[in-house]
Each structure stands twice: as structure tokens, then as C-alpha cells.
Write an enzyme that holds these catalytic residues in place. Sequence first.
Site, PDB file in Angstrom:
ATOM      1  N   HIS A 324       0.806  -1.220   0.000  1.00 50.53           N
ATOM      2  CA  HIS A 324       0.000   0.000   0.000  1.00 50.53           C
ATOM      3  C   HIS A 324       0.836   1.264   0.000  1.00 50.53           C
ATOM      4  CE1 HIS A 324      -3.395  -2.638   1.022  1.00 50.53           C
ATOM      5  NE2 HIS A 324      -4.153  -1.645   0.592  1.00 50.53           N
ATOM      6  N   GLY A 325       2.016   1.221   0.561  1.00 48.00           N
ATOM      7  CA  GLY A 325       2.784   2.445   0.587  1.00 48.00           C
ATOM      8  C   GLY A 325       4.171   2.254   1.160  1.00 48.00           C
TER       9      GLY A 325
END
Length: 467
Positions: A324-325
Site C-alpha cells: 500500500h505504501g
Amino acid sequence: MLFNSYAFWLFLALIWAIYRLLPHRGQNLLLLGASYFFYGCWDWRFLPLILTTTLVNYFTALGIESSDDPKRHRILMAASATVSLGLLAYFKYMGFFADSAEELLTWLGFNVHWSTLNIILPVGISFYTFQTMSYTIDVFRGQVKATRSLSDFALYVAYFPQLVAGPIERSSSLMPQITHPRRKRTGDFSEGLYLVLIGLFLKVVVGDNLGFITDGIFSVEASSLSGTEALVGIYCFAFQIYGDFAGYSSIARGVSKWFGIDLMTNFRMPYLARNPSDFWQRWHISLSSWLRDYLYIPLGGNRGSSFKIYRNLMLTMLLGGLWHGAGWTFIAWGAIHGSILCIYRACGDRFTLPGLWGRVLATVGFFHLVCLGWLFFRADSFPQAWEMLIQIFSHQEMTSLARYGFGMLTFFCLPLMAYEIWLDRSGSLRRLETVAWGWRAATYCYIMFMIIVFPPPVFGQFIYFQF
């Protein structure tokens, strides 16, 4: 080009009008050209990147299928994965790992300072990387045949409705719809319109309106917030990210329906889940099933000792957080969900409460565990998340901002949750299509009324574009 922009709908109308006049091969070439144009509108410099990923996986799959040598298969698969994951790591994680290494060395007493390139994150790179990898892995496993048409495979990778934020499609589902002629089906337009309207409602009405409140709360010093205001910020973000991401997926499915292509359902009333296993069968289904099939099961899945099972769960969720990041807060989010999975598995049926109220308590309780994860997901740093958590448990005060936030949550989310409970009890996402036309018309009028009368103060980009 955003789904909630006039430019996109003008672009779509033009493509759809031409699409209807073309034969199958012409339709595919039109969609491929439109997809590259759509992606180029974000930043044309990244077109060679998606083309590189396409060519590497296309020729790797052909090389695997044309050979009977298992060793060659493994070498080709490893090379393809190295290129795909290498590109993803460079563009998405290079700065994060470099900064983390510098901080660690400084903490150990070394005087280290190096400059890193300010690398722009290509939109949608995580989605199309996982999509192409699943294709090559499936060919490697002998589960699908490699496609011979480069243009068809390129369309599978770059298909514009789901290119930049999913769902992450499997080749076994999407590829046959590309390679075989698509026939006009009764109900595709009406179902597509329903999905588009629901998606716009989720994104524009729910996501963007609550996102305005979320951004305001998370932009101030956490110590200046009351615990109630911090809770409002977390609740608003929970519905912002749901409306934002589920809205995109719904619009993507609706637009695809108009082209005669079915995309998978990516969300199924996730905040009605009563346990983590149920949640991950309802939230971002395409990613959770990808992680299950290509990471969790190969690691051993539910086989082996309890320690190995818990290890597999934690590793899978940690990678899901990192996907996700590029930040420690995303890894913490993955660790939280991994821990929740392990705890619920260890406790067995102890969290299963009998009766209606038992189900309600289990749902509400688990929703707050999800919100704990969302706090770290949304926070800019660990100190901010930790300070907000302290405020929640130590300084509750019903301020005017908190009352406003709870009012907006009730106004925008209560009708949505009532509708989703109705869908969930029926066991069908298409229940609205079976009721009398008057009820359907009333629902559509309500959606249009909310979109027109309650536009958000600021139209935001889709959150998942950064992943």
C-alpha cells in the site's frame, strides 16, 4: 483523467460510440489505444514503463510454454519476477529504503548523509505489476495458456477502466473476454449505469465530503485535538477510504459492462464483517485473494504447526501493508491486521456471540479494530498516530467540531449502511434490480439528488492512485 471529471466522461462517450461500430479486433485495438492515451494523460513519460512490464511478461510466458525444461521455466520465472518487482521497488520504495537506512546508520553513530533522487511514483504501478505477475505465475504453474497476441496481452495489462486502481484481474477471467468476441447482452447497460451511479455516490458524496473533514482533523497538531475529535477523524477516514476505493471499483465495473466486459467484485459490504477472515473476503477482494494465492499458500498456508501458520499470516499482511505504501505506518497497518488475524485464529469461537445482538456487538467491535488500523494507515507519522490514540483514551470532549463530524457521518453514512445491511441480508449485490421499479426510481433519484445538491467542498483524487 479522473472518473469524477467531465473530461473522462467525454472521453468515454467518444470511445464507446466508436467501439459499437467496430468488429472484435478493431474493438480491442481501440481499447488498447484508449488505454495508453488514458495512462499517458497522467504522465506520458511512464508509458515506456508499462510497455516494458508488458513485453517482459509476454515473452516470458511464451518462453515458459514453449519449453519442457523445468529449470528453464524457473529461470524465466525468476527473471520476470526480478524485472517486475525491481521496477516496482525502484519507483515506489527506493527513497523509503534509502532514508530508513540513513536513519538507522545515524542512530548507530555513523555520520551518513546521501542524496536520493526525487522519484515520481507512476500511477497504478502496484496494480498492473501484480496483474502481470499473476499471469506469468499462472502460465508457469500450467493453469492458463500463454496468449499469442501481443496486442491482446497489452490490453489485458493496460485496460483503462481498472488500470490505475484495480481490481487486480486474473488472466483466467479477463483474458478470455479480450480474446473472444464480445456479444451484446441484455441488461449490461442498465447494470452498468447502476454501478456507475453507486460508484459516484460513494466517491463524490461519501468519500470526498468526509475526506474534507478527515484532512482538516489530521492536518492539525494531534495534541490540540480532543479524543472525540480524533475519533471523528478516524471514523470519517474509514468511510472516506471505503467510499473512495469502492466507488472507483464500482465505476470501473460499470464502465466495463458497457464494453461487454465483466470485472470482478472488489468490495462486498466490508464494514458488516464480524471477524478478520470475513473482512478480507469483503475488502479489496482482488488484492486479498492475490496475496492468498501467490504468497500465503506458497508459504505453507494453514499447513504445518501453529507457529508456521501465524508466521505466514504475519508475513502476508506485512507485505500487504508494504504494497500500500512506502512507509513504516503502512507496515504497522499490516502488522496490526496480521496480529488481529492471529488473535482471532488463536481464540477460535470465543469471539462468536449468539443471537442478533451478539452479531451486532461482534460487528461493531471488529469495526473499531479496523479503525485502529486506519489510524496508522492515515497518520503522517507514528508520533501523530500515537498522540491521537492517547487523546482518545484520555481526553474526551464533545466539541462543536466533533458534533459537526458526527452529524456528517450520520447524514452521509446512515442511508448507505442501511442499504448495505439490506443487500447483505438478501445475499445478493443485485437485489435492487429485482424490486419494483418505483423503489429503484426512488433510489436513483436519491443518488442523483445527493450528487447534485451535496457536492464536496473539494473534489479529491482517488486515494489508491498513490498505491
